[in-house]
Scaffold this motif. Structure first.
Motif, mmCIF file in Angstrom:
data_model
loop_
_atom_site.group_PDB
_atom_site.id
_atom_site.type_symbol
_atom_site.label_atom_id
_atom_site.label_comp_id
_atom_site.label_asym_id
_atom_site.label_seq_id
_atom_site.Cartn_x
_atom_site.Cartn_y
_atom_site.Cartn_z
ATOM 1 N N THR A 155 0.699 -1.262 0.000
ATOM 2 C CA THR A 155 0.081 -0.234 0.025
ATOM 3 C C THR A 155 1.095 1.328 -0.086
ATOM 4 O OG1 THR A 155 -0.343 0.135 2.253
ATOM 5 C CG2 THR A 155 -1.609 -1.438 1.410
ATOM 6 N N THR A 156 1.309 1.527 -1.183
ATOM 7 C CA THR A 156 2.408 2.434 -1.329
ATOM 8 C C THR A 156 2.003 4.058 -1.604
ATOM 9 O OG1 THR A 156 2.749 2.139 -3.720
ATOM 10 C CG2 THR A 156 4.131 0.964 -2.110
ATOM 11 N N GLY A 157 0.740 4.186 -1.699
ATOM 12 C CA GLY A 157 0.077 5.482 -1.817
ATOM 13 C C GLY A 157 0.869 6.204 -2.737
ATOM 14 N N THR A 158 1.276 7.529 -2.623
ATOM 15 C CA THR A 158 1.856 8.179 -3.777
ATOM 16 C C THR A 158 3.210 8.218 -3.315
ATOM 17 O OG1 THR A 158 1.508 10.275 -2.318
ATOM 18 C CG2 THR A 158 -0.135 9.845 -3.869
ATOM 19 N N TYR A 159 3.811 7.199 -2.603
ATOM 20 C CA TYR A 159 5.328 7.327 -2.328
ATOM 21 C C TYR A 159 6.288 6.689 -3.540
ATOM 22 C CZ TYR A 159 4.600 8.476 2.730
ATOM 23 O OH TYR A 159 4.402 9.253 3.802
ATOM 24 N N LEU A 160 5.556 5.797 -4.187
ATOM 25 C CA LEU A 160 6.213 5.121 -5.065
ATOM 26 C C LEU A 160 6.825 5.857 -6.277
ATOM 27 C CD1 LEU A 160 6.754 1.988 -5.096
ATOM 28 C CD2 LEU A 160 5.033 1.639 -6.570
ATOM 29 N N ARG A 161 8.048 6.167 -6.335
ATOM 30 C CA ARG A 161 8.689 7.103 -7.140
ATOM 31 C C ARG A 161 8.103 8.393 -7.190
ATOM 32 N NH1 ARG A 161 10.442 7.377 -12.483
ATOM 33 N NH2 ARG A 161 8.509 6.281 -13.273
ATOM 34 N N GLY A 162 7.556 8.764 -6.113
ATOM 35 C CA GLY A 162 7.240 9.929 -5.929
ATOM 36 C C GLY A 162 7.757 11.147 -6.226
ATOM 37 N N LYS A 163 7.131 12.128 -6.916
ATOM 38 C CA LYS A 163 7.832 13.411 -7.232
ATOM 39 C C LYS A 163 6.928 14.690 -7.043
ATOM 40 C CE LYS A 163 10.068 13.488 -11.546
ATOM 41 N NZ LYS A 163 9.870 13.498 -12.983
ATOM 42 N N VAL A 164 7.568 15.662 -6.228
ATOM 43 C CA VAL A 164 6.773 16.982 -6.220
ATOM 44 C C VAL A 164 7.004 17.723 -7.187
ATOM 45 C CG1 VAL A 164 6.528 18.828 -4.561
ATOM 46 C CG2 VAL A 164 6.312 16.463 -3.654
ATOM 47 N N ILE A 165 6.024 18.517 -7.817
ATOM 48 C CA ILE A 165 6.129 19.424 -8.752
ATOM 49 C C ILE A 165 5.414 20.861 -8.363
ATOM 50 C CG2 ILE A 165 5.619 20.093 -11.098
ATOM 51 C CD1 ILE A 165 5.317 17.131 -11.292
ATOM 52 N N LEU A 195 3.604 -0.839 -14.788
ATOM 53 C CA LEU A 195 3.250 0.496 -13.819
ATOM 54 C C LEU A 195 2.663 1.783 -14.955
ATOM 55 C CD1 LEU A 195 6.257 0.527 -11.769
ATOM 56 C CD2 LEU A 195 4.232 -0.543 -11.266
ATOM 57 N N ALA A 196 1.808 2.322 -14.125
ATOM 58 C CA ALA A 196 1.262 3.602 -14.912
ATOM 59 C C ALA A 196 1.869 4.827 -14.002
ATOM 60 C CB ALA A 196 -0.153 3.730 -14.706
ATOM 61 N N ARG A 197 1.568 5.871 -14.616
ATOM 62 C CA ARG A 197 2.128 7.176 -13.655
ATOM 63 C C ARG A 197 0.927 8.140 -13.618
ATOM 64 N NH1 ARG A 197 6.493 8.069 -10.718
ATOM 65 N NH2 ARG A 197 7.234 10.359 -10.994
ATOM 66 N N PHE A 198 0.481 8.510 -12.350
ATOM 67 C CA PHE A 198 -0.644 9.175 -11.948
ATOM 68 C C PHE A 198 -0.180 10.330 -11.366
ATOM 69 C CE2 PHE A 198 -4.227 5.793 -12.285
ATOM 70 C CZ PHE A 198 -4.005 5.767 -13.479
ATOM 71 N N LYS A 199 -1.187 11.523 -11.301
ATOM 72 C CA LYS A 199 -0.674 12.624 -10.660
ATOM 73 C C LYS A 199 -1.924 12.964 -9.840
ATOM 74 C CE LYS A 199 -2.042 16.833 -11.199
ATOM 75 N NZ LYS A 199 -2.830 17.888 -11.224
ATOM 76 N N THR A 200 -1.563 13.765 -8.408
ATOM 77 C CA THR A 200 -2.632 14.352 -7.610
ATOM 78 C C THR A 200 -2.220 15.535 -7.112
ATOM 79 O OG1 THR A 200 -4.296 14.027 -5.947
ATOM 80 C CG2 THR A 200 -2.232 12.988 -5.630
ATOM 81 N N GLY A 201 -2.717 16.581 -6.496
ATOM 82 C CA GLY A 201 -2.340 17.536 -5.752
ATOM 83 C C GLY A 201 -3.066 17.870 -4.601
ATOM 84 N N GLU A 272 3.894 14.885 -16.230
ATOM 85 C CA GLU A 272 3.433 13.739 -17.210
ATOM 86 C C GLU A 272 2.431 12.884 -16.908
ATOM 87 O OE1 GLU A 272 6.954 10.893 -17.224
ATOM 88 O OE2 GLU A 272 8.301 12.832 -16.892
ATOM 89 N N GLY A 273 2.116 12.816 -15.518
ATOM 90 C CA GLY A 273 1.264 11.773 -14.858
ATOM 91 C C GLY A 273 -0.368 12.254 -15.368
ATOM 92 N N TYR A 347 3.394 9.766 -9.225
ATOM 93 C CA TYR A 347 3.501 8.535 -8.539
ATOM 94 C C TYR A 347 3.422 7.359 -9.474
ATOM 95 C CZ TYR A 347 -1.351 8.802 -7.645
ATOM 96 O OH TYR A 347 -2.630 8.858 -7.710
ATOM 97 N N ASP A 348 3.891 6.293 -9.021
ATOM 98 C CA ASP A 348 3.618 4.925 -9.988
ATOM 99 C C ASP A 348 2.652 4.341 -9.231
ATOM 100 O OD1 ASP A 348 5.864 5.657 -11.507
ATOM 101 O OD2 ASP A 348 7.226 4.069 -10.592
ATOM 102 N N ALA A 349 2.035 3.633 -10.314
ATOM 103 C CA ALA A 349 0.859 2.777 -9.824
ATOM 104 C C ALA A 349 0.826 1.700 -10.526
ATOM 105 C CB ALA A 349 -0.595 3.418 -10.097
ATOM 106 N N VAL A 350 0.240 0.373 -10.281
ATOM 107 C CA VAL A 350 0.299 -0.748 -10.978
ATOM 108 C C VAL A 350 -1.160 -0.667 -11.669
ATOM 109 C CG1 VAL A 350 -0.505 -3.110 -10.511
ATOM 110 C CG2 VAL A 350 1.511 -2.104 -9.220
ATOM 111 N N VAL A 351 -1.061 -1.179 -12.802
ATOM 112 C CA VAL A 351 -2.105 -1.292 -13.816
ATOM 113 C C VAL A 351 -3.027 -2.349 -13.166
ATOM 114 C CG1 VAL A 351 -2.998 -1.554 -16.096
ATOM 115 C CG2 VAL A 351 -0.829 -0.400 -16.028
ATOM 116 N N PRO A 352 -4.105 -1.631 -12.545
ATOM 117 C CA PRO A 352 -4.986 -2.491 -11.628
ATOM 118 C C PRO A 352 -5.542 -3.891 -12.541
ATOM 119 C CG PRO A 352 -6.224 -0.736 -12.092
ATOM 120 C CD PRO A 352 -4.788 -0.509 -12.726
ATOM 121 N N THR A 353 -5.647 -4.221 -13.804
ATOM 122 C CA THR A 353 -6.188 -5.185 -14.781
ATOM 123 C C THR A 353 -5.113 -6.421 -14.354
ATOM 124 O OG1 THR A 353 -5.275 -4.407 -16.668
ATOM 125 C CG2 THR A 353 -7.785 -4.138 -16.157
#
Lengths: 633, 458
Positions: A155-165, A195-201, A272-273, A347-353
């Motif tokens: 349960t890595t949340g937004t820590y997985l290869r997290g990058k603040v912008i 893996l996929a690359r997502f973004k939040t803020g 990019e996310g 952050y990195d996420a696993v493609v859930p399929t």
């Protein structure tokens, strides 16, 4: 280098909202459980809004509670404001929403975890998986500690290869400047996960004393708060509630943003996310809805013992100086003192399929994932998956079959089925419109839907289960009593009807028929024909809803029953779609990738047509008969 | 295991003097009993017996046909479920209206190959036949898909798409009220729902009225009339329409350069398309017309190639003759009232005598011969006489009925003070049934609509 650090049944990586539920569920089910997290001061931390619940999300919290999870109890202990939303709409969409004291929320959760038997909590950064014969059997931390286990939940949340912008600035980081998890991402890829690359803020936080509240509207809590947990007693927490405050962006705000768009990472190409459409940044809102003259801004206290305020509606990754100008262009915030700057995080996420409906990954047996790593957004979504991943990781460790919540049984089921069957190309948020059986998935009946499951898997205590059974029986008895009770056109009844503006009676009618009149409530009937035994408000509410909406409820139940037959048609996991004669090429590819467990799940894969399903059914029947014949001979 | 009841036309179209509607499932007897009038109640008759009576629309008392009804209780039936077969008079009109009526009274239209699928799943068909069963499902489904695709750009779709768009905008608005209750989006009012649903209801009702008058759109064998300009295509179309009482005179959505009429020849419904004359041309506007004509030719089930008896064969005509010889084509040699200049022998090289008809559209001579040639080609099987076209129309009608009911429920609910999230169920149902008419062409994303229509987020 490495050293053996311990053996467990279940290891949970990450102690956010998903991780806490996973670890508590596994330990309470009797598994020796390790909860490993980067920073023990961040347990159950809310990196964004200080609130829990709302439509669909609040339903999930109740479902977590009905299954024996912790989020509901924890927020009931630590809320600073409680509101029931949508009360003007049908009972299915009534939704409880709490403002949390985010610091108390953390402390309370940490305390619960520390006092749970069989649950060990350790600070540590997991960097690799231990693999044996293609299966995951543990993790290795940065310090070389090797923890072994039967199953692992990530349960890595937004820590997985997290990058603040933040404006032109960009740096590797987890949320709130925490240390990110870089190497684990590589380990996942190495083991075959895509893996996929997502973004939040998140928006900036400001100091309470710098707010001119006279220019804002007060948003108080409910006078008689309801609670998330079915265990919390009525009025158990009667501390004074704190209000939130409403203000709006101004023309000047929009001007500042438009003037500085070239510095916004959203538009300069730095990000990019894929971000969620559900909580866009303020710059995004102003560009996409240029005609809208103003946007709502809610000011929400972050706790009782802090002066930090969360500025809801102002999520942004603009440069810090622009953020301050934006804040100060908002009525009431002219003198705002910014305590924390808003930022975007990738952050990195696993493609859930790539997951089974149990939340175990298909390519790495024994490895489960839950929360933002599965492409969702939101604390409640995370916790809902967390409790399921914890349950199924524990069951796998014990050699038991996974538990899967049907779409007709809970939003948790809807969410997980959506993720593993359809995937998601943006952070996934639960909405009530995602549930096809919305009327059945009410917040009032989460216990009726899921507590028997919670009891069977060992997360609901015998005492609570008996109480639940009693409530259920009382509801049924009371419905029957009203069915048998005749209301005659006598003085008392006619007076009551006149009072609520309902047509007077000509003949006697039973209580069910009378209660179905929109203007009549259970309370009206109760005055004339009270129940012989004292009933709780919960029971009365349940009786009223079940009677009033019976017509619509039955209609949806019929659809569920029809679909259930498809859900019960299991597909063996060793099926080879490529050799099934007659299946369309697209169907072969999609089915082979998702590997649905049932015809019902297969029917929800886009690109699989009814003809493909028919062919699959004929093939399965053929297969079953051949297998049966082979067994009997 | 399949608890719904399905219905379909079980006989090949146009063959023989009777046609059969087959109904299978637990409610088969009940469903047919609702529309069947006889001496004995169908629910009480013994299995494997035949009843004589009438199919009557209980809604208005209209007698649709005089029929024989066979009841076969499961498991001793083709599908091992309860099966009822209604034998109607032959042709298309009777059997189609009986099917529509049965579907409106509780049965669902069978998917392609579904009876056979059920028979197999219920153990009535031998294991060795599994592959054949799959082939049947595949081929029937693919054919249905092709037909649906042909219809997707039709005028029905053109009316449904905007109607559906209005409904999804309403749905998105309702959903935003529910999922974002604190957002500054005004609440959906009862008036707004009545307004939106009411106007959709009106349009659905109009479509259904047209269907009831036998004017359902895009029905019949797609017959393209092709030839050089002034070969007499339009007069042929008019002659056929006049003789056979055109069923449809105007169809919205057809372009000026393709004129369409529907006629019934010996009970075979034809959709006649008069194309722009085919010839090599540099005129841009005309070129577009010619391209459309070629497109129509590719889609055609039957082609009438019109040649001018009074002129020698033109290069364009020679090309067409060559191009169409392996298609279901009838060569119509028009203007036989004028002296012959045409090289008939060249036509006869590639076309059998039954496929060449001589007539004068202007005088009306020879039209009967053309009709004979058409029905000959049709019954010989050269024209694909699949029942799917008709079924898909029955399907459309039943879906339009469902849409209508859902819209009415939604509107009624607004008067009864039903909460918005429950009314939403009916609005969504109407949107979905309209979507099923469009099939693949329906873009289904409520979420996309929500987030493009409203500015949301925290």
């Amino acid at each position: 280098m490495g050293f053996h650090a311990g053996d467990y049944d279940v290891i949970v990586i990450g102690a956010g909202h998903a991780g806490c539920e996973s670890a508590l569920a596994a330990a309470r089910m009797g598994c020796e459980t390790l909860l490993l997290t980067i920073n023990l001061d961040m347990v159950a931390f809310m990196p964004c809004n200080p609130s829990v619940g709302g439509p669909a999300k609040g339903h999930v919290v109740r479902e977590i509670d009905a299954l024996g999870g912790e989020m509901g109890r924890n927020i009931d202990k630590t809320f600073i404001q409680m509101r029931m939303l949508n009360t003007g709409k049908g009972p299915a969409v009534h939704a409880l929403r709490a403002q949390a004291d985010k610091f108390l929320y953390q402390h309370s959760m940490k305390e619960t975890i520390e006092n749970t038997p069989k649950l060990t909590m350790r600070q540590g950064l997991a960097e690799d998986l231990i693999m044996e014969d293609g299966s995951c059997v543990g993790v290795v931390t940065k310090t070389g500690a090797e923890y072994r286990s039967k199953t692992v939940v990530l349960t890595t949340g937004t820590y997985l290869r997290g990058k603040v912008i933040l404006g032109e600035l960009m740096y590797e980081s987890g949320p709130n400047n925490q240390q990110p998890a870089i190497k684990l991402s590589e380990a996942l890829k190495r083991n075959g996960l895509q893996l996929a690359r997502f973004k939040t803020g998140t928006p900036p936080r400001i100091h309470q004393d710098s707010i001119d509240f006279s220019k804002t509207e007060i948003q108080p809590g409910d006078a008689n708060p309801k609670y998330f947990s079915y265990e919390t007693e009525y009025m158990a927490h009667s501390e004074e509630q704190l209000p939130c405050w409403l203000t709006y962006t101004s023309e000047e705000t929009h001007q500042i943003i438009n003037d500085n768009l070239h510095r916004a990472p959203m538009f300069s190409g730095l990000i990019e996310g894929t971000g969620p459409r559900y909580c866009p940044s303020i710059e995004d809102k102003i560009v996409r809805f240029a005609d809208k003259p103003k946007h709502q801004i809610f000011l929400e206290p972050e706790g009782r013992n802090t002066k930090e305020y969360y500025v809801q509606g102002l999520s942004t990754s603009m440069p810090e100086d622009v953020q301050l100008n934006i804040l100060r262009s908002i009525p009431g915030l002219e003198k705002a003192e910014m305590m924390r700057t808003g930022y975007a995080i990738e952050y990195d996420a696993v493609v859930p399929t790539q997951l089974w409906p149990s939340l175990e990954t298909k390519v790495v047996p024994n490895l489960f994932t839950a929360g933002q790593i599965n492409g969702t957004s939101g604390y409640e979504e995370a916790a809902g998956q967390g409790v399921m991943a914890g349950i199924n990781a524990a069951r796998k460790a014990k050699g038991l079959e996974p538990v899967i919540i049907d779409r007709s049984k809970g939003y948790i089921g809807v969410m997980i089925d959506d993720l593993v069957t359809k995937g998601t190309n943006e952070p996934y948020r639960l909405l009530t419109s995602r549930a096809e059986y919305r009327l059945l998935l009410r917040h009032d009946n989460a216990d009726l839907r899921l507590t028997p499951t919670g009891y069977e898997i060992g997360l609901i205590t015998e005492q609570r289960y008996q109480k639940f059974l009693e409530k259920k029986a009382r509801v049924e008895e009371e419905i029957n009593r009203l069915k048998e009770t005749k209301f005659r056109p006598d003085e008392a009844v006619q007076a009551m009807l006149a009072e609520v503006g309902s047509t007077p009676l000509n003949n006697s009618i039973d209580g069910l028929t009378l209660l179905r009149r929109p203007e009549i409530s259970y309370g009206n009937l109760e005055k004339i024909a009270p129940s012989p035994i004292e009933l709780s408000n919960d029971i009365k509410e349940q009786v009223e809803i079940q009677i009033k909406y019976a017509g619509y409820i039955e209609k949806q139940q019929l659809q569920v029953d029809r679909m259930e037959k498809m859900e019960k048609k299991r597909i063996p996991d060793n099926i080879d779609y490529d050799i099934i004669h007659g299946l369309a090429m697209e169907a072969k590819q999609k089915l082979g990738k998702i590997r649905p467990l049932s015809i019902g799940q297969a029917s929800r894969i886009s690109g699989v047509t009814p003809a493909d399903l028919s062919i699959l059914l004929v093939h399965l029947e053929h297969y079953n008969r051949v297998t049966a014949a082979a067994h009997s001979s | 295991m399949n608890e719904d009841t399905i219905a379909a036309i079980a006989t090949a179209l146009g063959e023989g003097s009777i046609a059969v509607v087959r109904v299978s499932g637990p409610a088969a007897v009940d469903t047919v009993a609702k529309v069947f009038k006889s001496k004995q109640d169908l629910r009480e008759v013994a299995s494997h017996t035949v009843q004589y009576g009438w199919i009557i629309d209980p809604h208005n008392g209209n007698v649709l046909d005089e029929v024989l009804v066979t009841v076969m209780k499961g498991p001793r039936s083709f599908t091992a479920e309860d099966v009822v077969e209604v034998s109607t008079h032959g042709g298309i009109v009777a059997v189609k209206s009986v099917l529509e009526l049965i579907v409106r009274h509780g049965a669902r239209l069978a998917e392609p190959g579904e009876f056979t699928k059920r028979a197999f799943l219920n153990g009535r068909i031998d294991l060795s036949q599994a592959e054949a069963v799959i082939d049947l499902i595949r081929s029937k489904s693919d054919r249905a898909f092709q037909i649906a695709r042909k219809q997707a750009d039709g005028s029905l779709s053109k009316q449904i798409i905007p109607m559906r768009q209005k409904l999804i905008e309403l749905l998105a608005h309702v959903e935003v009220n529910i999922d974002y209750p604190e957002h500054d989006v005004e609440d959906v009012t009862a008036d707004l729902i009545r307004d939106h649903c009411g106007s959709a209801l009106l349009q659905v009702q109009q479509l259904l009225n047209r269907a009831n008058e036998g004017k359902i759109l895009r029905e019949g064998i797609m017959t393209v009339i092709v030839g050089r300009p002034n070969a007499g295509k339009s007069s042929l179309l008019n002659a056929l329409a006049r003789e056979n009482k055109a069923i449809v005179t105007d169809i919205p959505g057809t372009t000026r350069d393709i004129v369409e009429e529907s006629v019934s020849i010996s009970g075979i419904p034809l959709r006649l398309l008069d194309t722009a004359g085919i010839r090599e041309t540099s005129d841009k506007v005309e070129q577009i017309g010619v391209e459309r004509s070629h497109g129509a030719l590719n889609d055609a089930d039957l082609i009438l190639l019109v040649l001018n008896h009074h002129e020698p064969l033109h290069e364009d005509e020679k090309k067409l003759l060559e191009q169409l010889k392996d298609r279901p084509t009838i060569v119509v040699i028009n203007k036989i009232d004028l002296p012959g200049e045409l090289e008939i022998s060249e036509v006869e090289q590639d076309y059998a005598k039954e496929r060449i008809v001589y007539l004068s559209a202007k005088e009306g001579n020879g039209i009967e011969e053309l009709e004979k040639a058409v029905s000959g080609l049709f019954f010989s099987g050269a024209v694909e006489s699949d029942d799917i076209t008709y079924v898909s129309n029955a399907r459309h009608i039943s879906l339009l009925h469902q849409t209508k009911c859902s819209l009415e429920d939604a509107i009624n609910a607004t008067y009864e003070g039903v909460p918005i999230d429950l009314i939403q169920i009916d609005i969504a149902a109407s949107w979905e049934s309209l979507g099923q008419i469009l099939g693949d062409a329906a873009g289904d994303s409520l979420l996309d609509q929500i987030f493009s229509q409203f500015c949301l987020g925290k």
